[in-house]
Design a protein around this motif. Structure first.
Motif, PDB file in Angstrom:
ATOM      1  N   LEU A  41       0.818  -1.211   0.000  1.00 27.13           N
ATOM      2  CA  LEU A  41       0.000   0.000   0.000  1.00 27.13           C
ATOM      3  C   LEU A  41       0.853   1.263   0.000  1.00 27.13           C
ATOM      4  CD1 LEU A  41      -2.869  -1.079   2.424  1.00 27.13           C
ATOM      5  CD2 LEU A  41      -2.838  -1.074  -0.077  1.00 27.13           C
ATOM      6  N   GLN A  42       2.135   1.121   0.353  1.00 26.52           N
ATOM      7  CA  GLN A  42       3.046   2.261   0.296  1.00 26.52           C
ATOM      8  C   GLN A  42       3.774   2.339  -1.050  1.00 26.52           C
ATOM      9  OE1 GLN A  42       5.574   1.860   3.710  1.00 26.52           O
ATOM     10  NE2 GLN A  42       4.055   2.700   5.115  1.00 26.52           N
ATOM     11  N   GLY A  43       3.453   1.422  -1.986  1.00 27.53           N
ATOM     12  CA  GLY A  43       3.998   1.527  -3.331  1.00 27.53           C
ATOM     13  C   GLY A  43       4.876   0.388  -3.790  1.00 27.53           C
ATOM     14  N   THR A  44       5.157  -0.584  -2.914  1.00 24.63           N
ATOM     15  CA  THR A  44       5.988  -1.718  -3.327  1.00 24.63           C
ATOM     16  C   THR A  44       5.192  -2.657  -4.230  1.00 24.63           C
ATOM     17  OG1 THR A  44       7.251  -1.623  -1.276  1.00 24.63           O
ATOM     18  CG2 THR A  44       7.347  -3.685  -2.513  1.00 24.63           C
ATOM     19  N   GLU A  45       5.785  -3.064  -5.342  1.00 24.27           N
ATOM     20  CA  GLU A  45       5.081  -3.929  -6.289  1.00 24.27           C
ATOM     21  C   GLU A  45       4.826  -5.305  -5.675  1.00 24.27           C
ATOM     22  OE1 GLU A  45       5.559  -5.638 -10.856  1.00 24.27           O
ATOM     23  OE2 GLU A  45       7.146  -4.464  -9.918  1.00 24.27           O
ATOM     24  N   PRO A  46       3.599  -5.794  -5.724  1.00 19.35           N
ATOM     25  CA  PRO A  46       3.303  -7.115  -5.156  1.00 19.35           C
ATOM     26  C   PRO A  46       3.928  -8.220  -5.997  1.00 19.35           C
ATOM     27  CG  PRO A  46       1.388  -6.278  -6.326  1.00 19.35           C
ATOM     28  CD  PRO A  46       2.393  -5.151  -6.288  1.00 19.35           C
ATOM     29  N   SER A  47       4.326  -9.295  -5.352  1.00 23.95           N
ATOM     30  CA  SER A  47       4.884 -10.438  -6.063  1.00 23.95           C
ATOM     31  C   SER A  47       3.757 -11.229  -6.725  1.00 23.95           C
ATOM     32  CB  SER A  47       5.643 -11.348  -5.089  1.00 23.95           C
ATOM     33  OG  SER A  47       4.748 -11.908  -4.147  1.00 23.95           O
ATOM     34  N   PHE A  48       4.134 -12.098  -7.652  1.00 24.82           N
ATOM     35  CA  PHE A  48       3.132 -12.926  -8.320  1.00 24.82           C
ATOM     36  C   PHE A  48       2.377 -13.816  -7.332  1.00 24.82           C
ATOM     37  CE2 PHE A  48       1.980 -16.944 -10.437  1.00 24.82           C
ATOM     38  CZ  PHE A  48       1.064 -16.462 -11.371  1.00 24.82           C
ATOM     39  N   PRO A  49       3.075 -14.501  -6.368  1.00 22.20           N
ATOM     40  CA  PRO A  49       2.332 -15.314  -5.390  1.00 22.20           C
ATOM     41  C   PRO A  49       1.339 -14.496  -4.567  1.00 22.20           C
ATOM     42  CG  PRO A  49       4.637 -15.937  -5.365  1.00 22.20           C
ATOM     43  CD  PRO A  49       4.533 -14.698  -6.203  1.00 22.20           C
ATOM     44  N   THR A  50       1.677 -13.231  -4.279  1.00 23.69           N
ATOM     45  CA  THR A  50       0.753 -12.381  -3.516  1.00 23.69           C
ATOM     46  C   THR A  50      -0.488 -12.078  -4.339  1.00 23.69           C
ATOM     47  OG1 THR A  50       2.586 -11.380  -2.280  1.00 23.69           O
ATOM     48  CG2 THR A  50       0.494 -10.188  -2.307  1.00 23.69           C
ATOM     49  N   LEU A  51      -0.301 -11.808  -5.627  1.00 24.98           N
ATOM     50  CA  LEU A  51      -1.456 -11.555  -6.504  1.00 24.98           C
ATOM     51  C   LEU A  51      -2.339 -12.798  -6.600  1.00 24.98           C
ATOM     52  CD1 LEU A  51       0.267  -9.554  -9.385  1.00 24.98           C
ATOM     53  CD2 LEU A  51      -1.316  -8.649  -7.668  1.00 24.98           C
ATOM     54  N   VAL A  52      -1.703 -13.958  -6.664  1.00 22.28           N
ATOM     55  CA  VAL A  52      -2.473 -15.213  -6.701  1.00 22.28           C
ATOM     56  C   VAL A  52      -3.272 -15.376  -5.417  1.00 22.28           C
ATOM     57  CG1 VAL A  52      -2.300 -17.736  -6.755  1.00 22.28           C
ATOM     58  CG2 VAL A  52      -0.901 -16.357  -8.306  1.00 22.28           C
ATOM     59  N   ASP A  53      -2.638 -15.080  -4.274  1.00 19.27           N
ATOM     60  CA  ASP A  53      -3.348 -15.169  -2.994  1.00 19.27           C
ATOM     61  C   ASP A  53      -4.571 -14.256  -2.987  1.00 19.27           C
ATOM     62  OD1 ASP A  53      -1.547 -16.979  -2.015  1.00 19.27           O
ATOM     63  OD2 ASP A  53      -0.370 -15.512  -0.880  1.00 19.27           O
ATOM     64  N   MET A  54      -4.411 -13.053  -3.519  1.00 12.24           N
ATOM     65  CA  MET A  54      -5.529 -12.104  -3.551  1.00 12.24           C
ATOM     66  C   MET A  54      -6.665 -12.612  -4.440  1.00 12.24           C
ATOM     67  SD  MET A  54      -3.625  -8.420  -3.745  1.00 12.24           S
ATOM     68  CE  MET A  54      -2.582  -7.838  -2.408  1.00 12.24           C
ATOM     69  N   LEU A  55      -6.320 -13.126  -5.608  1.00 13.69           N
ATOM     70  CA  LEU A  55      -7.359 -13.596  -6.529  1.00 13.69           C
ATOM     71  C   LEU A  55      -8.078 -14.821  -5.975  1.00 13.69           C
ATOM     72  CD1 LEU A  55      -5.433 -13.110  -9.894  1.00 13.69           C
ATOM     73  CD2 LEU A  55      -7.417 -11.803  -9.076  1.00 13.69           C
ATOM     74  N   ARG A  56      -7.374 -15.661  -5.208  1.00 13.01           N
ATOM     75  CA  ARG A  56      -8.026 -16.810  -4.592  1.00 13.01           C
ATOM     76  C   ARG A  56      -8.922 -16.388  -3.439  1.00 13.01           C
ATOM     77  NH1 ARG A  56      -2.937 -21.124  -4.368  1.00 13.01           N
ATOM     78  NH2 ARG A  56      -3.167 -21.906  -6.509  1.00 13.01           N
ATOM     79  N   SER A  57      -8.497 -15.364  -2.711  1.00 20.64           N
ATOM     80  CA  SER A  57      -9.289 -14.914  -1.566  1.00 20.64           C
ATOM     81  C   SER A  57     -10.444 -14.011  -1.980  1.00 20.64           C
ATOM     82  CB  SER A  57      -8.387 -14.175  -0.574  1.00 20.64           C
ATOM     83  OG  SER A  57      -7.394 -15.033  -0.051  1.00 20.64           O
ATOM     84  N   PHE A  58     -10.327 -13.388  -3.172  1.00 24.61           N
ATOM     85  CA  PHE A  58     -11.398 -12.528  -3.702  1.00 24.61           C
ATOM     86  C   PHE A  58     -11.784 -13.049  -5.086  1.00 24.61           C
ATOM     87  CE2 PHE A  58      -8.817  -9.971  -0.850  1.00 24.61           C
ATOM     88  CZ  PHE A  58      -9.758  -9.422   0.006  1.00 24.61           C
ATOM     89  N   PRO A  59     -12.494 -14.177  -5.124  1.00 25.35           N
ATOM     90  CA  PRO A  59     -12.777 -14.833  -6.410  1.00 25.35           C
ATOM     91  C   PRO A  59     -13.643 -14.010  -7.358  1.00 25.35           C
ATOM     92  CG  PRO A  59     -14.045 -15.841  -4.637  1.00 25.35           C
ATOM     93  CD  PRO A  59     -13.052 -14.928  -3.987  1.00 25.35           C
ATOM     94  N   ASP A  60     -14.351 -12.995  -6.825  1.00 23.25           N
ATOM     95  CA  ASP A  60     -15.181 -12.184  -7.714  1.00 23.25           C
ATOM     96  C   ASP A  60     -14.403 -11.032  -8.355  1.00 23.25           C
ATOM     97  OD1 ASP A  60     -14.929 -11.190  -5.165  1.00 23.25           O
ATOM     98  OD2 ASP A  60     -16.825 -10.103  -5.196  1.00 23.25           O
TER      99      ASP A  60
END
Length: 285
Positions: A41-60
């Protein structure tokens, strides 16, 4: 605008949509601390595994929108079926044993984790409010050489339960234990409950929340203290300590005696054990 800023700004939009902050989304993602989300949230680019975690936790949430900025944020708005999934947390096939809560932390201006100090006068409040970001934010923060990488916290020692190893008002520097199955037997830990902050030695691993853990003191006059594992809210492994206590110079006579004992071919450890086992019950230990 760079892709890094675009991705982080979309993550902020997503969190605003669900009414989440760094702490609550870290809990939803199954992370032990919220430091990763603070950095994103302070500007660091998220890693690919983090993006995957987000998409799995927010399937919509649309993957095209989150990663590329294409289309609407919600998959349902594009007429796409919403899939559901769960994120199983396990280590080596075994479920992680912990309190299930997210650790509140603070970071510096560069997004690095701070080392917060919990002094004696704040420990009663810490036991109750350890997971509240506002309380943690008010703790003193330091940078200690050798403890820059990882989640560390310092606690001031209260009382004499760990003497002679540690003394009253010494400061122990600890690393956060996320999975209690991985604690190191016989090591020293800061054990936090909703009622107290204790510095004890744990001799056996914790395998489930239904068990009882025995907390040991180094002070021989203190009996082991049984505690229900389910009552533990945080566990910190002691990695080092700071002290203003300096031991006195060794007794020359005693040192010379040990030299003579060793020169006679006796093992110092065996001699000590023999003396302990055969000492009268009223003798100081």
């Amino acid at each position: 605008m760079s892709n890094e800023v675009t991705v982080t700004s979309r993550i902020q939009v997503m969190l605003d949509h669900y009414g989440l902050n760094a702490n609550s989304v870290a809990q939803k993602l199954g992370y032990a601390t919220n430091s990763k989300m603070y950095k994103i949230l302070q500007g660091t680019e998220p890693s690919f595994p983090t993006l995957v975690d987000m998409l799995r936790s927010f399937p919509d949430v649309s993957s095209d929108w989150l990663t590329l900025g294409d289309g609407p944020m919600l998959r349902s708005e594009a007429g796409t079926a919403v899939a559901t999934s769960s994120r199983a947390v396990s280590v080596r096939g075994l479920p992680v044993v912990n309190s299930g809560k997210v650790l509140a932390i603070t970071v510096d201006k560069d997004g690095n984790d701070n080392l917060e100090l919990v002094p004696i006068h704040a420990q009663a409040g810490y036991a109750v409010q350890h997971n509240e970001a506002v309380f943690v934010q008010d703790l003193p923060r330091y940078r200690v050489p050798g403890f820059e990488h990882g989640k560390f916290r310092a606690f001031e020692v209260a009382g004499d339960s760990m003497e002679p190893t540690l003394n009253h008002r010494d400061i122990v520097v600890c690393s956060y234990v996320d999975n209690w199955r991985l604690l190191v037997p016989d090591d020293m830990y800061v054990v936090v409950t909703t009622e107290s902050v204790m510095l004890k030695r744990i001799r056996q691993r914790i395998t489930d929340l239904d068990s009882e853990v025995l907390l040991h003191s180094d002070n021989r006059h203190r009996r082991p203290y049984p505690l229900d594992t389910a009552d533990i809210t945080e566990l910190w492994r002691v990695r080092g300590y700071l002290s203003t206590y300096l031991p006195t110079a060794p007794d020359v006579t005693v040192e010379r005696l040990w030299e003579v004992i060793e020169s006679l071919g006796f093992d110092k450890g065996e001699v000590r054990r023999h003396l302990d086992e055969n000492a009268p019950s009223h003798a100081p230990r």
